[in-house]
Design a protein around this motif. Sequence first.
Motif, PDB file in Angstrom:
ATOM      1  N   PRO A   1     -10.875  17.927  20.490  1.00 47.42           N
ATOM      2  CA  PRO A   1      -9.504  17.588  20.122  1.00 47.42           C
ATOM      3  C   PRO A   1      -9.359  16.066  20.013  1.00 47.42           C
ATOM      4  O   PRO A   1      -9.918  15.331  20.825  1.00 47.42           O
ATOM      5  N   ARG A   2      -8.676  15.586  18.996  1.00 45.21           N
ATOM      6  CA  ARG A   2      -8.511  14.146  18.807  1.00 45.21           C
ATOM      7  C   ARG A   2      -7.428  13.870  17.781  1.00 45.21           C
ATOM      8  O   ARG A   2      -6.889  14.791  17.170  1.00 45.21           O
ATOM      9  N   ASN A   3      -7.141  12.572  17.615  1.00 45.95           N
ATOM     10  CA  ASN A   3      -6.200  12.136  16.596  1.00 45.95           C
ATOM     11  C   ASN A   3      -6.991  11.504  15.469  1.00 45.95           C
ATOM     12  O   ASN A   3      -7.793  10.602  15.701  1.00 45.95           O
ATOM     13  N   VAL A   4      -6.780  12.005  14.261  1.00 48.24           N
ATOM     14  CA  VAL A   4      -7.618  11.602  13.138  1.00 48.24           C
ATOM     15  C   VAL A   4      -6.765  10.940  12.073  1.00 48.24           C
ATOM     16  O   VAL A   4      -5.715  11.457  11.700  1.00 48.24           O
ATOM     17  N   ASP A   5      -7.237   9.776  11.598  1.00 47.84           N
ATOM     18  CA  ASP A   5      -6.613   9.131  10.448  1.00 47.84           C
ATOM     19  C   ASP A   5      -7.292   9.729   9.220  1.00 47.84           C
ATOM     20  O   ASP A   5      -8.482   9.540   9.007  1.00 47.84           O
ATOM     21  N   VAL A   6      -6.524  10.483   8.457  1.00 43.73           N
ATOM     22  CA  VAL A   6      -7.149  11.326   7.455  1.00 43.73           C
ATOM     23  C   VAL A   6      -6.481  11.107   6.100  1.00 43.73           C
ATOM     24  O   VAL A   6      -5.286  10.815   6.023  1.00 43.73           O
ATOM     25  N   ALA A   7      -7.284  11.193   5.032  1.00 36.49           N
ATOM     26  CA  ALA A   7      -6.742  11.058   3.679  1.00 36.49           C
ATOM     27  C   ALA A   7      -5.898  12.283   3.365  1.00 36.49           C
ATOM     28  O   ALA A   7      -6.292  13.410   3.681  1.00 36.49           O
ATOM     29  N   LEU A   8      -4.732  12.070   2.757  1.00 33.07           N
ATOM     30  CA  LEU A   8      -3.928  13.203   2.312  1.00 33.07           C
ATOM     31  C   LEU A   8      -4.774  14.034   1.364  1.00 33.07           C
ATOM     32  O   LEU A   8      -5.560  13.490   0.598  1.00 33.07           O
ATOM     33  N   GLY A   9      -4.630  15.319   1.414  1.00 34.97           N
ATOM     34  CA  GLY A   9      -5.394  16.185   0.529  1.00 34.97           C
ATOM     35  C   GLY A   9      -6.675  16.708   1.155  1.00 34.97           C
ATOM     36  O   GLY A   9      -7.351  17.555   0.582  1.00 34.97           O
ATOM     37  N   THR A  10      -7.012  16.202   2.349  1.00 30.77           N
ATOM     38  CA  THR A  10      -8.215  16.683   3.024  1.00 30.77           C
ATOM     39  C   THR A  10      -8.027  18.145   3.427  1.00 30.77           C
ATOM     40  O   THR A  10      -7.066  18.473   4.113  1.00 30.77           O
ATOM     41  N   PRO A  11      -8.913  19.045   3.022  1.00 33.14           N
ATOM     42  CA  PRO A  11      -8.770  20.440   3.431  1.00 33.14           C
ATOM     43  C   PRO A  11      -8.888  20.582   4.956  1.00 33.14           C
ATOM     44  O   PRO A  11      -9.678  19.878   5.586  1.00 33.14           O
ATOM     45  N   VAL A  12      -8.073  21.471   5.507  1.00 33.73           N
ATOM     46  CA  VAL A  12      -8.062  21.682   6.957  1.00 33.73           C
ATOM     47  C   VAL A  12      -9.450  22.056   7.466  1.00 33.73           C
ATOM     48  O   VAL A  12      -9.870  21.631   8.545  1.00 33.73           O
ATOM     49  N   ALA A  13     -10.202  22.811   6.683  1.00 28.41           N
ATOM     50  CA  ALA A  13     -11.548  23.218   7.093  1.00 28.41           C
ATOM     51  C   ALA A  13     -12.425  21.981   7.347  1.00 28.41           C
ATOM     52  O   ALA A  13     -13.146  21.914   8.355  1.00 28.41           O
ATOM     53  N   ASP A  14     -12.330  20.974   6.447  1.00 29.77           N
ATOM     54  CA  ASP A  14     -13.129  19.749   6.621  1.00 29.77           C
ATOM     55  C   ASP A  14     -12.671  18.976   7.854  1.00 29.77           C
ATOM     56  O   ASP A  14     -13.479  18.422   8.605  1.00 29.77           O
ATOM     57  N   LEU A  15     -11.344  18.943   8.045  1.00 27.50           N
ATOM     58  CA  LEU A  15     -10.796  18.214   9.186  1.00 27.50           C
ATOM     59  C   LEU A  15     -11.268  18.840  10.497  1.00 27.50           C
ATOM     60  O   LEU A  15     -11.677  18.141  11.427  1.00 27.50           O
TER      61      LEU A  15
ATOM     62  N   ARG B   1       0.832  -1.213   0.000  1.00 24.69           N
ATOM     63  CA  ARG B   1       0.000   0.000   0.000  1.00 24.69           C
ATOM     64  C   ARG B   1       0.862   1.258   0.000  1.00 24.69           C
ATOM     65  O   ARG B   1       1.747   1.409   0.840  1.00 24.69           O
ATOM     66  N   PRO B   2       0.576   2.172  -0.905  1.00 27.20           N
ATOM     67  CA  PRO B   2       1.305   3.450  -0.900  1.00 27.20           C
ATOM     68  C   PRO B   2       0.820   4.341   0.231  1.00 27.20           C
ATOM     69  O   PRO B   2      -0.192   4.057   0.875  1.00 27.20           O
ATOM     70  N   LEU B   3       1.563   5.417   0.461  1.00 28.36           N
ATOM     71  CA  LEU B   3       1.192   6.362   1.522  1.00 28.36           C
ATOM     72  C   LEU B   3       0.046   7.249   1.026  1.00 28.36           C
ATOM     73  O   LEU B   3       0.245   8.114   0.166  1.00 28.36           O
ATOM     74  N   THR B   4      -1.153   7.033   1.561  1.00 27.32           N
ATOM     75  CA  THR B   4      -2.302   7.831   1.136  1.00 27.32           C
ATOM     76  C   THR B   4      -3.018   8.487   2.317  1.00 27.32           C
ATOM     77  O   THR B   4      -3.850   9.359   2.133  1.00 27.32           O
ATOM     78  N   HIS B   5      -2.700   8.042   3.523  1.00 30.05           N
ATOM     79  CA  HIS B   5      -3.354   8.568   4.720  1.00 30.05           C
ATOM     80  C   HIS B   5      -2.294   8.855   5.771  1.00 30.05           C
ATOM     81  O   HIS B   5      -1.198   8.329   5.701  1.00 30.05           O
TER      82      HIS B   5
END
Lengths: 488, 336
Positions: free
Chosen positions: A300-314, A283-287
């Motif tokens: 506040p939390r730790n989120v496993d997030v897709a690269l490219g996710t806009p900070v506003a959505d996060l 698997r390539p690095l995508t998250h």
Amino acid sequence: MKLFPVRGGIHPDYRKSLSSNEAIVVMPMPRRLVLPLQQHIGAPAEVLVAAGEQVRKGQLLARGQGPVSAPLHAPTSGVIEAISQIPAPHPSGLPQTAIVLLPDGLDAWAPLPAPLADPFEAPPEAIREHVAQAGIVGMGGAAFPAAVKLGLGGQHRIDTLLINGAECEPYLTCDDRVMREHADDVVDGARLMARALDAPCVIIAIEANKPEAIDSISHAAAKFAEVQVVAVPVQYPMGSERHLVQAITGRETPARRLTADIGVVVHNPGTARAVHEAVRHGRPLTHRVVTVSGGAVRHPRNVDVALGTPVADLLAFCGGLTGMEEQLVQGGPMMGQPLPSLDVPVVKGTSGILALTAEEVAEQPASPCIRCGSCVSVCPCGLVPVELAAYIRKDRLEDAAKLGVQDCLSCGSCAWVCPSHIPLVQYFNYAKGRLNADAAVQRKNDRTRTLAEARTLRLEKAEAAKRAAAAVRQAAATANAATGDINA
Amino acid sequence: MLTVLLALTPATVFGWWLFGLPAILLFGVTVGACVVVEAVCLVLQGRSVQIGIADGSAILTGWLLAMSLPPWAPWWTGALGAVFAIALAKHAFGGLGQNVFNPAMVARVALLVSFPVVMTAWVSPQPLFSPGAPALGAALDITFGPGVPDAVTSATTLGHVKTELSRGIPVTQSVAEVPALRDLVFGLRGGSLGETSAIFVLAGGLLLLARRIISWHIPVAVLGSLFAMGTLFHAVNPARFADGSFHLLSGASFLGAFFIATDYVTSPVSKTGQLVFGIGCGVLAWVIRTFAGYPEGMAFAVLLMNALTPIIDQYTRPRLFGRSRDGAPLPLREDA
């Protein structure tokens, strides 16, 4: 294990409890992903797709170019909406080329490269190749292409791979959570990297304030004799690569050299986990796991997030902001950078997104320096910030350079302890920037001058040759005239 | 700054009690004058008076100056001292943080060399509420009027020993005539307003250490070297040289070590530099007390070392990470 003392350092308020007890949660795919071509130190990747093209999860979108670069993969399946300029996730906010991907919600995988059947039997290059293909970069924030660093084993004799789980920045807990929840993957990834480096020994260093991470990593490492887990003192900036190497091995990295020059390569636990994913599962690095924290974040939390996710959505996924935020920071509060806007995406090097309240930022007006010497005591690099600042204030940057301002690692300890609230680290960043720019101009001028001098020399030579030829002709003519041969 | 003022309070209150109303009046005049001069300097430079006064540095300078003056000195010594300290020693150099010399010590030494008689008119302790203590009228006369009646002046401990020595009387004998050790420790002796009580000054110093306002390096170096010099030379010739503990307990040793030499602005910034600086202060104070014309040497010693601070700073810079002392990158390991 005996540790070695490290000079200076401070004990900032840790504030990790905001998110350290929150298990990693996977964020649902946002409506749109924005993937900058440059998510690493080095040359930007080269686009392989066009707008309108359908892509699948894990598909190569852009390939690395040049010796220091990393490829980019699609974090999910969908359609390429555009390849356009976006504000970069950098304090300058200058435009940068990015691939915009509209997820289709299917999350359908592209065919993946075959995992290495038995990586410990395969040649070390095979692991490095998998890491390079997976687009893995240093996930502690430096974003140096991981495969390039793993290649150092070819040029240096590496005796130790050091996994930097210190995570000494206040607020950040993503490495802590990854080590707690994915200890087996981290240890496996570390062993794979050690294999690629041909390093006989793996040391995983974790700050003593993360007992759960130490427990779970120790448990996972127990099966492997070559892997050691070490608790290091809680002292900022213990996570500075060179200082951690000194604390663990007692070796001091010479200035302008790499830790590899003294036999140690340092990687982050998140990087180790990504290596495990790439080598064992293709698997390539995508998250990546990002800490979203600060007093102005609702959850506040730790989120496993897709690269490219806009900070506003996060941020929206974390309950949004309480409406009282004073400063948005990416990375930790000590060394992080202000966020230029909420539109910028999460990239491979994003370890944290912080929304700090005015109280947490606690910026106070600066008063005159009283030479108390606190900054001298805490500087882990042995600099004398009070003296450097005095020179920089007078614009005597050459003198500041002589005293080593370019050796400053910008950890901010000096500014943190300053009772006069003088933003010392900003002075040094300014001086370093100016000195680098001046050096670049100097190099260019030197080159221009060399070329000009060469040209003058060439013209002079040509002129001299012409004159010599004329003289010869003249002499011949005179000789001929003397003999009366008018046809000469 | 507040902590420093708090740390000075026990010794100050003791000084008020020991030397009575004139001492309190002089203290008020000196601190007040420093604040006024500071305000005038700020106004002349077009800087914010509010911020400049609020940092407390002028109050501290005035307070330290008052503590180093003879307790019954006339009002104009405090006022003139304020001009020396604040206008000349501090603002002429650029204000807070820019001065090379400790302002309070500049003022004390300038007054001492300009007005040697007034500045060495020591009084024996006349504690408040004791029969000999001056009442308000007499106190006003002492501070603002004709001055100290000759009858009550006396010598300081250091001065006494020095005078006796010059008359050929050995230290062993003259020291026997000075106040008992217990009185030296508590400060029941003649001397400057706030310096006589070793134990109250030490208590304030320990508070500063505990609150991490100062580090141990300078006080320990000052007192250690002063004590070492005293002990060493006393061992060689007890008739000529007073012993170490005498040096520690007399004069302004403790006040100098904890409150004067530790001034951030005028002392070196690195810990190594602070040790060098402190040892210099201690040794110089001993040399001046022992060989020079003035019995008391702490103020001179601190000023001399202040002048050396930039050089000490230059030679005691920490070694840069990854570099040798001369700034070259460290060599690589042989086996790498």
